[in-house]
Design an enzyme around this catalytic site. Structure first.
Site, PDB file in Angstrom:
ATOM      1  N   GLY A   1      32.780  12.376  47.231  1.00  0.00           N
ATOM      2  CA  GLY A   1      33.500  11.224  47.137  1.00  0.00           C
ATOM      3  C   GLY A   1      34.072  10.934  45.594  1.00  0.00           C
ATOM      4  O   GLY A   1      35.018  11.659  45.225  1.00  0.00           O
ATOM      5  N   GLY A   2      33.435  10.169  44.752  1.00  0.00           N
ATOM      6  CA  GLY A   2      34.049   9.695  43.525  1.00  0.00           C
ATOM      7  C   GLY A   2      34.439  10.834  42.649  1.00  0.00           C
ATOM      8  O   GLY A   2      35.794  10.944  42.267  1.00  0.00           O
TER       9      GLY A   2
ATOM     10  N   SER B   1      26.894  11.336  45.589  1.00  0.00           N
ATOM     11  CA  SER B   1      26.681  11.379  44.376  1.00  0.00           C
ATOM     12  C   SER B   1      26.738  12.832  43.661  1.00  0.00           C
ATOM     13  O   SER B   1      26.000  12.990  42.562  1.00  0.00           O
ATOM     14  CB  SER B   1      25.587  10.586  43.481  1.00  0.00           C
ATOM     15  OG  SER B   1      25.977   9.102  43.967  1.00  0.00           O
TER      16      SER B   1
ATOM     17  N   HIS C   1      31.252   9.382  59.208  1.00  0.00           N
ATOM     18  CA  HIS C   1      30.863   8.984  57.853  1.00  0.00           C
ATOM     19  C   HIS C   1      30.087   7.491  57.786  1.00  0.00           C
ATOM     20  O   HIS C   1      30.439   6.926  58.582  1.00  0.00           O
ATOM     21  CB  HIS C   1      32.220   8.769  57.041  1.00  0.00           C
ATOM     22  CG  HIS C   1      31.836   8.859  55.652  1.00  0.00           C
ATOM     23  ND1 HIS C   1      31.432   7.742  54.930  1.00  0.00           N
ATOM     24  CD2 HIS C   1      31.633   9.561  54.555  1.00  0.00           C
ATOM     25  CE1 HIS C   1      30.993   7.806  53.535  1.00  0.00           C
ATOM     26  NE2 HIS C   1      31.232   9.029  53.519  1.00  0.00           N
TER      27      HIS C   1
ATOM     28  N   GLU D   1      24.336  13.385  54.309  1.00  0.00           N
ATOM     29  CA  GLU D   1      24.681  12.493  53.133  1.00  0.00           C
ATOM     30  C   GLU D   1      23.753  11.434  53.241  1.00  0.00           C
ATOM     31  O   GLU D   1      24.023  10.493  54.103  1.00  0.00           O
ATOM     32  CB  GLU D   1      26.265  12.181  53.493  1.00  0.00           C
ATOM     33  CG  GLU D   1      27.342  12.962  53.139  1.00  0.00           C
ATOM     34  CD  GLU D   1      28.634  12.351  52.979  1.00  0.00           C
ATOM     35  OE1 GLU D   1      29.023  12.774  51.830  1.00  0.00           O
ATOM     36  OE2 GLU D   1      29.011  11.131  53.414  1.00  0.00           O
TER      37      GLU D   1
ATOM     38  N   GLY E   1      27.720   6.918  46.411  1.00  0.00           N
ATOM     39  CA  GLY E   1      28.416   5.966  45.665  1.00  0.00           C
ATOM     40  C   GLY E   1      27.456   5.277  44.712  1.00  0.00           C
ATOM     41  O   GLY E   1      27.970   4.007  44.129  1.00  0.00           O
TER      42      GLY E   1
ATOM     43  N   ASN F   1      36.320  13.915  49.785  1.00  0.00           N
ATOM     44  CA  ASN F   1      36.754  12.742  50.463  1.00  0.00           C
ATOM     45  C   ASN F   1      37.320  11.744  49.677  1.00  0.00           C
ATOM     46  O   ASN F   1      36.399  10.957  49.028  1.00  0.00           O
ATOM     47  CB  ASN F   1      35.403  12.396  51.200  1.00  0.00           C
ATOM     48  CG  ASN F   1      35.494  11.053  51.964  1.00  0.00           C
ATOM     49  OD1 ASN F   1      36.659  10.402  52.118  1.00  0.00           O
ATOM     50  ND2 ASN F   1      34.477  10.518  52.731  1.00  0.00           N
ATOM     51  N   TRP F   2      38.503  11.299  49.673  1.00  0.00           N
ATOM     52  CA  TRP F   2      39.120  10.493  48.630  1.00  0.00           C
ATOM     53  C   TRP F   2      39.000   9.087  49.308  1.00  0.00           C
ATOM     54  O   TRP F   2      39.462   8.204  48.471  1.00  0.00           O
ATOM     55  CB  TRP F   2      40.730  11.082  48.767  1.00  0.00           C
ATOM     56  CG  TRP F   2      40.981  12.235  48.064  1.00  0.00           C
ATOM     57  CD1 TRP F   2      40.040  13.171  47.429  1.00  0.00           C
ATOM     58  CD2 TRP F   2      42.196  12.657  47.793  1.00  0.00           C
ATOM     59  NE1 TRP F   2      40.768  14.064  46.998  1.00  0.00           N
ATOM     60  CE2 TRP F   2      41.950  13.965  47.170  1.00  0.00           C
ATOM     61  CE3 TRP F   2      43.628  12.248  47.885  1.00  0.00           C
ATOM     62  CZ2 TRP F   2      43.031  14.718  46.588  1.00  0.00           C
ATOM     63  CZ3 TRP F   2      44.719  13.181  47.480  1.00  0.00           C
ATOM     64  CH2 TRP F   2      44.444  14.178  46.850  1.00  0.00           C
ATOM     65  N   LYS F   3      38.268   8.968  50.382  1.00  0.00           N
ATOM     66  CA  LYS F   3      38.363   7.475  50.955  1.00  0.00           C
ATOM     67  C   LYS F   3      39.722   6.640  50.866  1.00  0.00           C
ATOM     68  O   LYS F   3      40.692   7.331  50.928  1.00  0.00           O
ATOM     69  CB  LYS F   3      37.128   6.892  50.037  1.00  0.00           C
ATOM     70  CG  LYS F   3      35.767   7.782  50.262  1.00  0.00           C
ATOM     71  CD  LYS F   3      34.517   7.167  49.995  1.00  0.00           C
ATOM     72  CE  LYS F   3      33.359   8.122  50.130  1.00  0.00           C
ATOM     73  NZ  LYS F   3      32.025   7.344  49.565  1.00  0.00           N
TER      74      LYS F   3
ATOM     75  N   GLU G   1      30.233   5.112  56.083  1.00  0.00           N
ATOM     76  CA  GLU G   1      30.860   4.109  55.856  1.00  0.00           C
ATOM     77  C   GLU G   1      31.565   3.323  57.314  1.00  0.00           C
ATOM     78  O   GLU G   1      31.619   2.227  57.487  1.00  0.00           O
ATOM     79  CB  GLU G   1      31.896   4.198  54.803  1.00  0.00           C
ATOM     80  CG  GLU G   1      31.252   4.255  53.386  1.00  0.00           C
ATOM     81  CD  GLU G   1      31.988   5.006  52.422  1.00  0.00           C
ATOM     82  OE1 GLU G   1      33.187   5.631  52.527  1.00  0.00           O
ATOM     83  OE2 GLU G   1      31.345   5.382  51.420  1.00  0.00           O
TER      84      GLU G   1
HETATM   85  P1  13P Z   1      30.160   9.881  46.176  1.00  0.00           P
HETATM   86  O1  13P Z   1      30.156  11.283  45.987  1.00  0.00           O
HETATM   87  O2  13P Z   1      31.041   9.068  45.931  1.00  0.00           O
HETATM   88  O3  13P Z   1      28.771   9.509  46.433  1.00  0.00           O
HETATM   89  O4  13P Z   1      30.542   9.728  48.026  1.00  0.00           O
HETATM   90  C1  13P Z   1      29.800  10.620  48.806  1.00  0.00           C
HETATM   91  C2  13P Z   1      30.602  10.509  49.975  1.00  0.00           C
HETATM   92  O5  13P Z   1      30.325   9.524  51.132  1.00  0.00           O
HETATM   93  C3  13P Z   1      31.480  11.831  50.635  1.00  0.00           C
HETATM   94  O6  13P Z   1      31.779  11.701  51.921  1.00  0.00           O
END
Ligand code: 13P
Length: 255
Positions: A238-239, A217, A98, A171, A177, A13-15, A100
């Site tokens: 994500g990251g 994470s 998600h 999640e 994050g 997930n590149w956000k 967020e």
């Molecule tokens: P991180 O891997 O950066 O914690 O993000 C997870 C995420 O929200 C994937 O959708």
């Protein structure tokens, strides 16, 4: 509880990161690094990067996803994107619900259910995100929260749709994050709780065939332990998905 019934799905997930040129570069760096993958590999990228990444991924085993879609087929929804628009340009997956989007953009269990239904109706595969916030874990209500989110989102989803076109991503919000990963035991406990719910709502065979990811994470160092858990069938990253070598290492850990 046979893990061999499920092909793991590792999704990045590149956000809201990467301009099209950077997205193209990362996708192209990933192609040789993931070509022998034993799992499904999906890149969920910003809308504006979709055409570029679809073109780079064409003819490779990389699948492409979006990060949200609207629930309506079309209409007066300024700034929104319909599921059919994604499908039309060749997108295969879409992330729905998600945390967020729930926390910052007003998504509720009900709108998550509507988006899920719209995505399936358009022929997309859904990565349905569920997870508790820190206070809910501290209060000991993690499973109740996650069961409620899952049950509402899947209310209109058939058994066939679930096992073929829905991936559930657990999640924990406190792990996103933050560098605070759930332990392998915590991740497995909730993933198993979700699978037990699916067995109640559908049947055990459907539950055993549904992919349930962990996200929060996940990185190159902790992926192998998380992915080795009996009910963890992949990851939503994500990251670490923004670094080709790290994402490739997670893909390799799923093999
Ligand atoms: P991180 O891997 O950066 O914690 O993000 C997870 C995420 O929200 C994937 O959708």
């Amino acid at each position: 509880m046979n893990k061999t019934l499920r092909t793991p799905v590792i999704a990045g997930n590149w956000k809201m990161n990467l301009l099209p040129a950077g997205a193209k570069a990362l996708a192209e760096e990933l192609i040789p690094l993931t070509e022998g993958a034993q799992c499904e590999v999906v890149l969920c990228v910003p809308y504006i990067d979709l055409p570029t990444v679809l073109s780079s991924a064409s003819g490779t085993n990389l699948k492409v996803g979006a990060q949200n879609c609207h629930w309506a087929e079309k209409g007066a929804f300024t700034g929104e994107i319909a599921a059919a628009m994604l499908k039309d340009i060749g997108v295969e997956y879409v992330i729905v619900g998600h945390s967020e989007r729930r926390a910052l953009f007003g998504d509720t269990n009900e709108t998550v259910a509507q988006r899920t239904r719209a995505a399936l109706d358009a022929g997309l595969k859904v990565i349905l995100c569920v997870g508790e916030v820190k206070e809910e874990r501290q209060q000991g209500i993690t499973l109740e929260i996650v069961r409620l989110q899952t049950k509402i989102a899947l209310a209109g989803v058939s058994a066939e749709e679930l096992q073929q076109r829905v991936v559930v991503a657990y999640e924990p919000v406190w792990a996103i994050g933050t560098g605070l990963t759930a332990t392998a035991e915590q991740a497995n406990e909730v993933n198993k709780g979700i699978r037990d719910l699916l067995a109640e709502l559908y049947d055990q065979d459907v539950a055993d065939r549904t992919v349930i990811q962990y996200g929060g994470s996940m990185n190159a160092s902790n992926a192998a332990e998380l992915l080795a858990q009996p009910d963890v069938d992949g990851g939503l990253i994500g990251g670490a998905s923004l670094k080709a070598a790290d994402f490739a290492a997670i893909v390799a850990a799923a093999g």
